[in-house]
Design a protein around this motif. Structure first.
Motif, PDB file in Angstrom:
ATOM      1  N   ALA A  85       0.838  -1.199   0.000  1.00  0.00           N
ATOM      2  CA  ALA A  85       0.000   0.000   0.000  1.00  0.00           C
ATOM      3  C   ALA A  85       0.871   1.246   0.000  1.00  0.00           C
ATOM      4  N   MET A  86       2.161   1.049  -0.232  1.00  0.00           N
ATOM      5  CA  MET A  86       3.108   2.160  -0.293  1.00  0.00           C
ATOM      6  C   MET A  86       3.015   3.055   0.935  1.00  0.00           C
ATOM      7  N   ILE A  87       2.984   2.419   2.073  1.00  0.00           N
ATOM      8  CA  ILE A  87       2.970   3.171   3.321  1.00  0.00           C
ATOM      9  C   ILE A  87       4.305   3.891   3.476  1.00  0.00           C
ATOM     10  N   SER A  88       4.217   5.151   3.728  1.00  0.00           N
ATOM     11  CA  SER A  88       5.427   5.954   3.773  1.00  0.00           C
ATOM     12  C   SER A  88       5.368   6.865   4.990  1.00  0.00           C
ATOM     13  N   GLN A  89       6.133   6.519   6.011  1.00  0.00           N
ATOM     14  CA  GLN A  89       6.094   7.296   7.262  1.00  0.00           C
ATOM     15  C   GLN A  89       7.061   8.465   7.150  1.00  0.00           C
ATOM     16  N   ARG A  90       6.598   9.464   6.451  1.00  0.00           N
ATOM     17  CA  ARG A  90       7.464  10.596   6.131  1.00  0.00           C
ATOM     18  C   ARG A  90       7.320  11.734   7.111  1.00  0.00           C
ATOM     19  N   GLY A  91       6.448  11.566   8.066  1.00  0.00           N
ATOM     20  CA  GLY A  91       6.296  12.609   9.067  1.00  0.00           C
ATOM     21  C   GLY A  91       5.206  13.594   8.708  1.00  0.00           C
TER      22      GLY A  91
END
Lengths: 203, 993, 97, 395
Positions: free
Chosen positions: D89-95
């Motif tokens: 799901a292209m989870i991206s914890q970029r803030g």
């Protein structure tokens, strides 16, 4: 001590003219006039007295239309409410009005609350369209047209003086510099001149 | 290689006397005034203009207009760099600089084109599946790769140096598009006297008309277009705006358009904006926005040199550019024969016309008569060539008769899709027409009509007739008396034979449908195989139609291919929804002048310059600017604030309080009105007195507080907090107009009629007495605490209120706005010998915290009067707004957090707002949090850090307890003592001086 | 963009108004029960279709304008002053969406 | 991806609404509670509502414990989601950074940040110097409301929204849940004070339990069961620009205007602002809010002036009167409510589905959602993070 000297919300007007005049190309197609002072009051009709006041003071009953009387211009701004602007900036003119309506309504002194800018010149209508959402086409609004609206996020009372057209804009004093900044910058592309409109009577 | 493809004659838009120098990827070229970047590059033999998004395949321009998916470049440099600019509409100017994008290290050699080798993995939905091995690698590894390869061009990183402006207009009839239908509509509407606005995206009118081949009103079309424009411009009631794209059709027939005022120049001139956004309120609208030609899906159909046939013709006719020297045309309809004729007339070799239709149409027959080779029943199956097309292989639709034709330009016409983008925005559903193989708008549902090619009418005569009728109809429906019928412009009738459906030509390779997003015919089949049936699902899974062109050239083909896969007719598949804007619009244009410091207007008080002169540092308070503190030279922020606060309590201070909301209230029922607004009573307030008031929202929470004075029997003067002034006035409008119209009460804002200063401190009376002289008797008798007086002072009408926020002997003096400076100066002068200092909002806050007075930090929209310790103010003798709902169980719960004071215990460094209060440092969590600190200061009067806080159970439970001000954000947890919020002078003795 | 016919000022842009919600809720008498006030503040019909609602003309005459507007199509059927009695139109064949 | 089954005559649970929350609920009913005889009934195509038209942000930066714990549960589920359903799901914890522009705002953010930390959620203040490093295009020189710092949740970020709906759908479908598309619920069947099924465009479907999860249409569906809710439907716009090379690496919200922004994996700047501000069921917005949002963008990031807006659209938000949701039982037996998500529904998807599944399976709320009741308004226990009161159009 001598009387207080009023200071225009735009500051020293002579400096303003000095700083801003003729900052556009060629000859100015816009003139922004700054009225030195505005003597005005807000008139409220007491409940049930709207028609009586209008009759007493000979106000045009249609909305969106200014009434010119001998001493002042009346701009209807809401049901039973008018902004009265003294023609010769006579201080205390509202007291006279208060007397003549004899308890039918109330007057709130507003002379210091607003400044008045006058927009004229061949490109006046085009300049107005940069901020004014109303239809100012000649088929729609002519001399005497008045409305409250918002320009550049700032509330204004707009009054069209003639069919050239010339517009007067009344806005709250705190916004004076922000509005002037926007107006003069928007006018620069047409060539713009600033003038001071003196009052006939000194306050 | 200069102008190798520029023909010696022709090109109605270019001025051969004005050469223009420009650079593309660092190389200098020459073009002509009137060229677009694309036409000038083609003229110089440059076909390779970009790389595709996913596979980084080399691409040239496909179209000659704003629907271009391939030839998108970075235009300009530095702060003016514009990514993703379509070379086909970028007008050439001297010194233009453009760079290809989405390639490294160069356009010709792009490393990421190896993505093509990975293409089996990069098919539809690749994001979702491919990067699952192993999942834990996604964020650290794959995500970085994906993100780095994201996007197309590079945005500028500096502030956009150009300006944008908004403009407003109204009209009877808005005509969108100045092709033949639009011109005819504007002319017919204009002749009725209606107020007409004609907008055209291109720099010149004419649309797809062929300037030399077409004939209108017995004139070459070029002349007719020129004459029509002149006629329109001569009409006072008609306005023509070129370079203006109508991009949005919003509710109530309000439309938005973008005028590119200066984009054709190297930079804006003469105080002009770069772009101007028009908001158009139109009574009636004529949409004449034309159609978009489609590509056919065949292998390698994306090679540079493969172009749409109509675009090839436009390059020849408008710019005198031959996109190729040997052109093969492939078509499924008659329009491409116009391209053939145009090329032939220009002396370009047309190798063959490959017509998918088995039967010769009249146009095809004419072409053959003129000696052109027509291969009927043939379709292209593969474009061949390295970085650009060098030949095409064609075959019959049954697969027979395969032949390779050499060419350096392949002109394709897969049919025309009426441009239904704008009309779809109104909610009109597109309906499929098999005879033209395109969607046309269903019946209009707003005040609009479509005419010409966007309605599926492709013959010139038909466009003119329809446009003419539409213009008159629109004027009539706008309420204009249209008068006698007028004659429509005429053109020779053409017989257009029907097109034949050609979606996927035979082949197994990459046949592109959406060029920019690299969506192939196979991707659509694959999405269907994976179970995506809905056209919306397929769009999202494959990204079809989601690129910067919104699929103008690709959507219909995509839908047709999905229909094939589903084995259903096209209408059953339906369409996806077009979303505004019609073509991409710069964010800056929407913002207009509202950016940077101009984001919101600034409100300045009458005494702004007094503050400036004294070295004030200003702070934003909503739109207002207020003096925050007045640092002396060498003084730090805190030092300044605490000095000011200390000095007020020792001698006196003056503070600009003009920003408080002020409302004048008139009428016999004013007292009753206030009774209903405020929780406390007002009827007994005597004229000449002020009272503190608190008002609730109808849901029982505190809305605002302030001091209101009675100036006369039927005249009150209300003050509100700076932040809530507008909200309170709206609330009062509601109460007076909606709730209680029977009350005879009238009010208006007087915030800017009056400006005010607070003069506070032991010397306040002395200073003001000196300032006022004989104008006002400042004695306690004349002006007791909470007393109000009006008086004349140096020619100004002034008001004085003896009220105190600081707890000191204090007064607020109001004078009309324009006397603000004079008042300040007079008081300043009078205070010279009495230790008067200016103080800002920070010191004001210190003083009120020391007194336990609430302000904005304590009024957060979730507090009740009781929470603030003011429960007893709620009158039980009269009804008021918010009374009933304030009694709900959760709002009178004794476990609510109520106002307390907190004192920092010695040893700790400081206290901060936002800290949570807990009993046990070692058991601090969301559940054990008892409350929070709202306002703090290092109190000069108390001698330590103090603060106000809300604590569950309040003083009743915690008075004298030690709690921790838990502040993990700052890694602090100091000990505090809970105490009364009235830190200083709890008995209130100092207000008497 | 909504264009709202202010009974006092004439037709003006949405941008001059502040929306103020459902106008069918009437404030109960002061001595009414808490439950009545609860309904006044919290109970809303939220219709999909015609909705009678308040638009405060803050950028103009400051009147509270009553508006009959369709929440699906944004079409406006009628406007009136703060004390006007307006009702929703009978179902029509509007194709607006 | 999923089957296209014919509706059965009866299910254990019928979920009305094939959006993110409905699909997630079905998934967790099957996975956590072993209830697989479930139908998800969708009027159009699954994922076509707000889960497919939001700005893809997830975060758990709430102040009140009722919200903080709930959204943190969501955060944890997001963090394990891809492995959970073997689907990227292209989870991206970029803030996620909330900028603040004044001292009072800083204190309010400190209160929130501290509340998060006390609840075990990550939160930190970032200084202007750090911000300059993280988001170089922020304007520190010419801002109308100067940027003083930001409250950052590093674990917040973005997800590919469609993938969430599809992932849950696939996971539910593979466990036996029937996903019924193009099936419109016309009525909720109630017998003896309890919900027993639904009337649909594909006929009557009986059910032991009926669960609503229809976002913007919550009040419409609840009305079928005679339930009136403190919810209004409002339109919220979203915007995406043309794809550009990476420019903004985190999610940034403007604290002095209505604007928030992030950049998608495809390079588009995805941004939004506030509600248009009037009741609406139309999935489109109007110009004033568009101009306002983009002015907000230009106020803090004047470099984006030449980036072009590609598309804008609207979604229908079920705005509750305190800004917080409902996951609860209703006055009707065996009928459950999930709604009132305002514009926070997308990030709540996993926690909402998880808690709702629990509530349905056990016929009582989990402690994570026990405060999300309808009754809280009558009791005067609103969960009002914004503090603006019962005005859904400004919540």
């Amino acid at each position: 001590m001598a009387d207080f000297k009023p200071l225009h919300p735009l500051g020293n007007l002579d400096e303003l003219v000095e700083k801003h005049s003729f900052f556009g190309p060629g000859s100015a197609a816009i003139t922004i006039g700054v009225r030195k002072s505005v003597e005005c009051a807000q008139l409220f009709a007491g409940n049930g007295n709207q028609a009586k006041i209008a009759k007493k003071l000979n106000f045009d009953s249609s909305t969106g239309k200014a009434t010119e009387t001998k001493g002042f211009t009346a701009l209807p701004i809401a049901p039973g409410q008018w902004i009265l602007i003294s023609k010769n900036s006579a201080p205390g003119f509202a007291d006279g009005v208060a007397k003549s309506i004899n308890g039918l309504g109330y007057l709130s002194q507003q002379s210091d609350s607003r400044i008045c800018l006058r927009v004229s010149g061949p490109k006046a209508r085009e300049l107005m369209s940069r901020g004014c959402r109303l239809d100012l086409h000649e088929s729609h609004s002519g001399a005497g047209f008045c409305a409250q609206t918002v320009m550049a996020q700032i509330g204004v009372i707009l009054h069209q003086l003639d069919d050239n057209p010339t517009y007067e804009l009344y806005l709250y004093a705190g916004f004076a510099r922000s509005f002037f900044h926007w107006l003069s910058h928007s006018a620069a592309q047409f060539g713009c001149d600033i003038e001071i409109i003196s009052n006939q009577i000194k306050r | 290689m200069t102008n190798s493809h520029r023909m010696s004659t022709g090109g109605v838009r270019i001025d051969r006397n004005k050469t223009v120098m420009f650079r593309f990827d660092g190389k200098t070229y020459q073009g002509f005034h009137g060229d677009t970047l694309a036409s000038a590059l083609l003229a110089n033999g440059v076909k390779l203009m970009g790389r595709s998004f996913k596979y980084h395949r080399p691409r040239g321009c496909l179209t000659a207009g704003s629907e271009e998916p391939n030839a998108i470049v970075e235009l300009r440099t530095g702060a003016r760099r514009e990514p993703n600019t379509r070379a086909t509409i970028a007008e050439l100017y001297d010194g233009l600089e453009a760079h290809s994008q989405n390639r490294y290290p160069s356009l010709k050699f792009d490393i990421q084109s190896v993505n093509q080798l990975l293409s089996p993995f990069l098919t539809a939905g690749f994001y979702y599946k491919t990067f699952m091995w192993p999942a834990s690698f996604w964020e650290p590894v794959y995500e970085k790769i994906i993100r780095k390869s994201a996007g197309l061009g590079r945005a500028a990183v500096e502030s956009d140096p150009d300006s944008y402006e908004h403009s407003h207009t109204h009209c009877d009839v808005l005509v969108v598009g100045a092709g033949p239908a639009g011109l005819a509509a504007a002319l017919s509407a204009g002749r009725t006297g209606a107020r007409v606005l004609l907008v055209e995206e291109q720099a010149e009118p004419g649309g797809m008309v062929s300037p030399l081949l077409d004939v209108i009103d017995d004139l070459p079309a070029a002349d007719w277009v020129e004459q029509s424009l002149a006629n329109l411009e001569a009409m006072e009631n008609v306005t023509v705006r070129l370079r203006t794209t109508l991009f949005g059709y919003y509710d109530h027939n309000v439309l938005a358009a973008l005028e590119r005022v200066s984009d054709h120049l190297s930079e804006p001139e003469d105080d002009q904006p770069r772009q101007r956004m028009w908001t158009i309120r139109a009574k009636q609208v004529v949409l004449a926005c034309g159609s978009h030609e489609r590509m056919m899906a065949f292998d390698n159909n994306d090679k540079p040199g493969v172009m749409l046939a109509g675009a090839v013709r436009l390059f020849v006719e408008r710019y005198g550019v031959a996109p190729g020297k040997r052109v093969v045309i492939c078509t499924n309809n008659d329009d491409a024969y116009k391209t053939a004729a145009s090329l032939k007339q220009a002396g370009v070799e047309v190798t063959a016309i490959v017509d998918a239709r088995g039967e010769l149409s009249p146009a095809a027959a004419r072409a053959r008569e003129q000696g052109l080779r027509v291969d009927s029943g043939f379709v292209p199956c593969k474009a061949i060539g390295h970085q650009q097309v060098s030949s095409v292989s064609i075959q019959r639709r049954d697969g027979s008769g395969r032949e390779v034709l050499a060419c350096d330009c392949l002109a394709i016409s897969g049919g025309y899709s009426p441009d239904v983008h704008l009309v779809s925005q109104t909610g009109v559903a597109p309906i499929w027409r098999d005879d033209i193989l395109g969607f046309v708008p269903d019946m209009p549902i707003r005040q609009e009509r479509s005419s010409g090619a966007c309605m599926g009418t492709f013959d010139l005569a038909g466009c003119l007739t329809e446009g003419h009728a539409a213009g008159r109809d629109a004027a009539k429906k706008a309420g204009v008396k249209v008068g006698r019928a007028t004659k429509a412009p005429s053109a020779p009738t053409e017989e257009l034979a029907a097109p034949v459906a050609v979606w996927r030509c035979p082949g197994n390779g990459k046949a592109f449908v959406d060029f920019q997003n690299d969506v192939t015919a196979k991707d659509i089949q694959l999405a269907h195989q994976e179970g995506f049936v809905s056209v919306e699902h397929v769009k999202r899974y494959t990204t079809l139609g989601m690129a910067t062109d919104q699929g103008k050239t690709s959507n219909v083909t995509g839908i047709a291919l999905l229909a094939e896969a589903r084995g259903e007719p096209i209408p059953d598949v339906g369409t996806t929804r077009f979303r505004p804007p019609y073509s991409p619009v710069a964010i800056g244009a929407f913002a207009g002048h509202e950016r940077g410091k101009e984001f919101q207007p600034v409100r300045r008080t009458a005494m702004h310059e007094c503050g400036e002169k004294l070295g004030a540092v200003f702070v934003e308070a909503g739109q207002w600017l207020r003096p925050q503190y007045y640092p002396k030279s060498g003084e730090g922020v805190m030092e300044s604030i605490y000095r000011e606060a200390r000095q007020v309590r020792e001698t006196a201070g003056i503070c600009d309080v003009s920003t408080l909301g002020k409302i004048e209230i008139f009428g016999p029922d004013s007292g009753e009105f206030l009774n209903r607004l405020y929780i406390n009573g007002w009827k007994m307030l005597a004229p000449g007195k002020a009272r503190y008031g608190l008002m609730l929202r109808e849901d029982g929470y505190v809305m605002d507080d302030g001091t209101t004075s009675r100036l006369a029997d039927d005249h009150y003067f209300m003050t509100t907090t700076t932040a809530n002034a507008a909200r309170v006035l709206a609330h009062m409008d509601h109460a007076a107009q909606v709730l209680w119209p029977d009350l005879d009460v009238h009010f208006c804002s007087a915030t800017e009629q009056w400006c005010g200063v607070a003069v506070a401190g032991p010397n306040a009376r002395k200073i003001l007495a000196a300032a006022f002289g004989s104008a006002l008797d400042m004695s306690d008798e004349n002006l007791p605490f909470m007393g109000v007086r009006s008086f004349d002072w140096n020619g100004a009408r002034a008001r004085i209120f003896r009220i105190s926020f600081s707890g000191e002997l204090a007064f607020e003096v109001n004078v009309p706005w324009t006397y603000g400076e004079a008042m300040w100066d007079a008081i300043w002068e009078a205070g010279r010998d009495h230790g008067l200092i200016p103080y800002g909002t920070e010191a004001l806050s210190v003083l009120r915290i020391e007194k336990g007075h609430v302000a904005g930090n304590e009024l957060d929209g979730r507090t009740t009067a009781a929470d603030m310790g003011l429960g007893k103010m709620m009158s039980s003798k009269k009804p008021f707004i918010g009374q009933k709902l304030a009694g709900r169980e959760g709002m009178i719960d004794d476990q609510r957090a109520t106002l307390v004071g907190v004192k920092l215990k010695s040893g700790a460094q400081r206290l901060r707002g936002g800290a949570h209060l807990v009993a046990d440092q070692n058991n601090a969590n969301a559940e054990t949090s008892l409350g929070w600190v709202t306002s703090v200061c290092d109190s000069p009067a108390v001698g330590c850090w103090i603060g106000l806080a809300y604590v569950r159970g309040g003083l009743a439970e915690h008075m004298g307890n030690t709690l921790f001000a838990e502040n993990p954000i700052y890694a602090e947890s100091p000990e505090v003592e809970i105490c009364s919020p009235h830190f200083f002078d709890p008995k209130g003795e100092r207000i008497n001086g | 963009m909504h264009r709202i016919d202010c009974p006092w000022c004439g037709t003006r842009d949405e941008a001059e108004f502040q929306y103020q919600g459902d106008a069918t809720a009437t404030r109960p008498a002061p001595d009414a029960a808490e439950a009545d006030f609860f309904d006044y503040v919290y109970s809303r019909d939220n219709p999909k279709g015609w909705h009678i609602e308040w638009w405060h003309h803050v950028g103009g005459c400051r009147q509270w304008v009553k508006v009959v507007r369709n929440t699906m199509t944004h079409e406006i059927h009628a406007t009136g002053g703060p004390q006007s009695k307006l009702s929703v139109p009978k179902p029509s064949g509007s194709r607006l969406r | 991806m999923w089957r296209d089954p014919q509706p059965k005559a009866e299910y254990d649970v019928v979920i009305i609404g094939g959006g993110g929350h409905g699909l997630a609920t079905a998934y967790y009913l099957a996975k956590e509670h072993g209830i697989t005889n479930v139908a998800v009934i969708e009027k159009g195509w699954i994922g076509g509502g707000n889960v497919g038209r939001n700005t893809t942000i997830f975060r758990s930066n709430y102040m009140f414990p009722a919200n903080t714990h709930f959204y943190e549960k969501g955060m944890k589920l997001w963090e394990g989601l891809e492995r959970d359903f073997n689907f990227n799901a292209m989870i991206s914890q970029r803030g996620v950074i909330n900028l603040f522009h004044s001292d009072p705002q800083r204190d309010a953010f400190a209160r929130r940040g501290n509340a998060m930390r006390l609840a075990g959620v990550d939160a930190e203040f970032v200084s202007p110097a750090q911000l300059k490093e993280m988001v170089p295009i922020l304007d520190f020189d010419n801002a109308r409301f100067p940027i003083q710092g930001g409250l950052m949740q590093r674990r917040g970020g973005t997800i590919r929204h469609d993938a969430v709906a599809w992932g849950y759908a696939r996971g539910a479908d593979s466990r036996g849940v029937d996903i019924l598309q193009n099936c419109e619920v016309k009525d909720i069947l109630i017998e003896g004070g309890a919900a027993v099924g639904v009337e649909t465009s594909k006929g009557t479907i009986r059910a032991k339990k009926v669960a609503m999860a229809v976002a913007g249409h919550t009040t419409q569906v609840a009305k079928m069961a005679g339930i009136n809710l403190p919810v209004e439907s409002h339109v919220l716009q979203a915007f995406v620009s043309e794809g550009i090379k990476p420019l903004i690496d985190t999610v940034v919200t403007f604290g002095a205007g209505h604007f928030y922004i992030s950049q998608s994996d495809k390079g588009g700047l995805v941004f939004g602002g506030d509600l248009d501000g009037y009741n609406s069921y139309a999935q489109r917005g109007n110009l004033p809010m568009m101009e306002h949002v983009m002015a907000g963008g230009m106020a803090i990031m004047p470099a984006i002036g030449r980036v072009r807006l590609l598309r804008h659209w609207g979604g229908i938000m079920d705005m509750s009167f305190d800004g917080s949701p409902f996951i609860c039982k209703t006055g009707v037996e065996k009928l459950y409510l999930n709604g009132g998500w305002c514009y926070g529904g997308f990030k709540a998807t996993p926690a909402s589905g998880w808690c709702y599944a629990h509530t349905i399976a056990k016929d009582e709320p989990h402690e994570l959602n026990e405060k999300f009741t309808i009754d809280r308004f009558r009791q005067g226990r609103m969960i009002d993070e914004k503090g603006v009161g019962p005005n859904p159009w400004i919540q």
